[in-house]
Design an enzyme around this catalytic site. Structure first.
Site, PDB file in Angstrom:
ATOM      1  N   GLU A  49       0.861  -1.181   0.000  1.00 17.49           N
ATOM      2  CA  GLU A  49       0.000   0.000   0.000  1.00 17.49           C
ATOM      3  C   GLU A  49       0.895   1.229   0.000  1.00 17.49           C
ATOM      4  OE1 GLU A  49      -4.196  -1.470   2.046  1.00 17.49           O
ATOM      5  OE2 GLU A  49      -2.937  -0.036   3.119  1.00 17.49           O
ATOM      6  N   ASP A  60      -5.142   9.769   9.940  1.00 17.08           N
ATOM      7  CA  ASP A  60      -3.870   9.162  10.317  1.00 17.08           C
ATOM      8  C   ASP A  60      -3.350   9.700  11.639  1.00 17.08           C
ATOM      9  OD1 ASP A  60      -3.050   7.296   8.166  1.00 17.08           O
ATOM     10  OD2 ASP A  60      -3.377   9.083   6.934  1.00 17.08           O
TER      11      ASP A  60
END
Lengths: 272, 411
Positions: A49, A60
């Site tokens: 990824e 995040d």
């Protein structure tokens, strides 16, 4: 059959768990990302990824956020990320590449340019964190027309009626978020993950991989038991953070950086 | 539910009655958040929808506005300011007289009541200038809720008095050191907190942005401004105003004033963005004037982003306007050409700040000074029998240090 489907089927046949590392493209620079990607494959990654850096990564945690900042300080653009994939594909046709990021850079590039380029450089899947199924129609249709898998997340807070909407659009693999929180948080509730995964199994035939909070061989092994594979992001990005000043030291440093992936591979291989 | 139709197609743009059921104002708005937060925003939308006909809830809100906030706020004829501008009559909607000194509390009191209804015990908020943080900390104290306010590290330095105010009110102020260390980063951090503590936490967004239903519910809570202004105008002026002027950062005070007038064709509207050092310099906070549509903080709207889609850092003398996005309803109203979006520079805002202070004895917030600056220019182009309502969204006590510093005065 898409490359990801092929990888997943082969893994099932070989009783192998999928290992999917995440790293931010351009952290600390694009050349190092390229070298790291090949190293990750060597350490046992099935799919990579590749994070598209975005200035406001609100899903995040601090570790990936700083990785994104390191990448953006070098001026990394989505266009360069796509070029990086093209370069990787020249020597690796086996490993799956999933681009993961936020919608705005893709909107600004335009969906058409993004999808056409992603398709031609050999991107296998796209996961857009802030694009839920209800908003995904146009981009989803274009990606699938170009035979790029569209990966979606399921969270512990996702209600059952919603799972059907998600699996209807999801292809390649289903990404189960192991915890309430952001990337890199501590994984504590093993029991609820177990229950939620078995609930998901009844609702989809897609391979299920678990991400968020997997940071070492032991958590990879524990989560690998429940799913078809695991994603390791923050634990790797944390090591990449230490790389910035040591790049000149050559390939040995890259091995050290990606060691967490080799250890996870070992733990996963012991499961089956 | 998958919406196969193009967003917003079931809303009649001529009636300005957005958003549609999925939160779209034409192509703008919507829900663009991570999966972990979807359940939370859907729950919020459901609860809010169910309250729309709940008389008890709205009676409680009205009671708080009257007895706690001090509403209605006056519509004040600024005679000397009018003379100075030399044209249309200038009226000020005095949101600066609200408890906590700005329009922000209209929204926070509404959302805090909503949080209580939902059984949430923990409030989080983001703040730029600190006004929304203070308004959130205030209502949290009023209702006995735990309160955490995210604030960019740079803003904490720029707005020290408000930081102390929040602490006095019992809030925990959390410094945000990521990105540009300003409002947008504080919002990212609040979203992260919400994803982590989604079970017991209510996120009070301070403006008409964010994922659906925030742009709608914040607007609804701020519409008290326009409803009062409309009534006061008919009563005091004897007709509707000819024009409305409000500053636009995220855009909550502007939408609050504009929305109840949207169907009144005769009322012209001007949203004044922060022109900073001038639009041409690139150093501003004017996404509607100089940006393009994109996706940030849960909604599609006009944004300031670079050619690669990264969000740009903004500049304004006023911290409250220093934001790269804007509420999605404003984006829609821009495209529909119902509202004119214009700008006032730092310099123009500073001049207006002094003019209003000296001519009327009212010290305006630097945010509101942008509206005053543009309204004076506009008034000069209009005949003397016309009327303009300026939303004086906040008072300037919080800004006196900033102003003194810019002018080289040591306090």
């Amino acid at each position: 059959m898409s490359r990801i489907e092929h990888i997943a089927q082969k893994a099932v046949a070989a009783k192998r768990k999928l290992l999917i590392p995440y790293l931010v493209a351009g952290d600390p620079n694009l050349d190092t990302t390229s070298a790291l990607m090949h190293k990750l494959v060597e350490q046992g990654a099935d799919i990579i990824e590749l994070g598209i850096p975005f200035s406001d990564p609100s899903s995040d945690g601090p570790v990936i956020q700083r990785g994104v900042e390191r990448s953006l300080s070098k001026g990394t653009t989505l266009k360069q990320v796509l070029e990086l994939v093209a370069e990787f594909r020249q020597t690796d046709a086996q490993t799956g590449i999933v681009l993961m990021g936020y919608l705005n850079p893709i909107e600004i590039m335009t969906y058409k340019t993004f999808v056409d380029t992603a398709s031609s450089v050999g991107v296998d899947g796209v996961l857009i964190v802030d694009l839920p199924p209800a908003e995904a129609h146009d981009l989803h249709a274009m990606l699938r027309e170009s035979e790029i898998d569209t990966i979606f997340l399921v969270a512990p807070t996702t209600r059952d009626d919603r799972v059907a909407d998600i699996t209807a659009l999801c292809s390649g693999y289903l990404y189960y978020v192991s915890l309430k929180g952001v990337t890199g948080a501590a994984l504590t509730d093993f029991e609820s993950v177990t229950a939620n995964i078995s609930n998901l199994r009844e609702r989809t035939k897609l391979p299920i991989v678990i991400g968020f909070g997997i940071k070492d061989a032991s958590s990879a092994g524990a989560m690998g038991q429940l799913a078809d594979g695991v994603i390791i992001g923050s634990a790797l990005v944390e090591k990449i953070a230490l790389l910035a000043d040591r790049i000149e030291q050559g390939p040995a440093v890259l091995g050290e950086t990606t060691q967490v992936i080799a250890q996870a591979r070992e733990a996963l291989d012991k499961l089956v | 539910m998958i919406n196969s139709e193009a967003p917003g197609t079931n809303v009649d743009p001529a009636k300005f009655d957005g958003p549609d059921a999925t939160g779209h104002f034409g192509p703008y708005g919507g829900i663009f958040v991570g999966e972990t937060l979807i359940a939370a925003v859907e729950e919020l939308a459901e609860v809010y929808e169910s309250l729309s006909s709940d008389k008890e809830f709205w009676a409680e809100y009205d009671y708080e506005l009257k007895h706690y906030v001090g509403r209605p706020s006056p519509l004040y004829f600024a005679e000397r300011l009018t003379d100075a501008a030399g044209g249309a009559k200038l009226y000020l909607k005095r949101e600066d007289l609200n408890h906590t000194g700005a329009h922000k509390v209209n929204n926070t009191i509404g959302q805090a009541l909503l949080a209580k209804r939902m059984g949430k015990t923990r409030i989080i908020a983001e703040t730029g200038a600190g006004q929304h943080g203070v308004a959130s900390a205030t209502v949290a104290a009023r209702l006995g809720l735990e309160c955490h306010v995210y604030m960019g590290a740079d803003d904490i330095v720029r707005q020290a008095p408000n930081v102390y105010r929040m602490k006095l009110l019992g809030a925990n102020v959390i410094s945000v050191n990521s990105g540009s260390c300003t409002l947008k980063d504080a919002m990212n951090e609040a979203l992260r907190d919400w994803a982590t503590n989604v079970d017991n936490t209510y996120y009070i967004i301070g403006t008409v942005a964010g994922p659906h239903p925030y742009p709608k519910l914040v607007r609804d809570f701020q519409c008290i401004i326009g409803r009062e202004a409309r009534e006061q105008s008919l009563e005091q002026i004897g007709s509707l105003p000819d024009a409305l002027v409000a500053c636009v950062g995220g855009g909550s005070n502007a939408i609050g004033l504009f929305h109840p007038f949207l169907k009144d064709d005769s009322v012209a509207m001007y949203g004044v963005e922060a022109g900073g050092h001038g639009i041409a310099t690139g150093q501003h906070a004017a996404p509607l004037s100089a940006g393009s549509p994109g996706v940030l903080h849960g909604n599609r709207t006009y944004l300031m982003s670079d050619a690669a889609g990264q969000i740009l850092e903004t500049h304004s003398v006023s911290a409250g306007l220093d934001y790269p996005g804007v509420g999605p309803e404003h984006s829609w109203l821009k495209d529909l050409k119902r509202v004119n979006y214009v700008d006032a520079t730092d310099k123009e805002a500073m001049e207006a700040f002094h003019k209003l202070t000296r001519l009327e004895g009212i010290i305006p917030a630097l945010e509101s000074s942008h509206a005053v600056a543009y309204a004076m220019k506009l008034a000069a182009t209009m005949p003397k029998d016309k009327c303009i309502i300026i939303n004086l969204s906040g008072r300037g006590d919080k800004d006196i240090e900033t102003v003194a510093k810019i002018e080289g005065i040591k306090l």
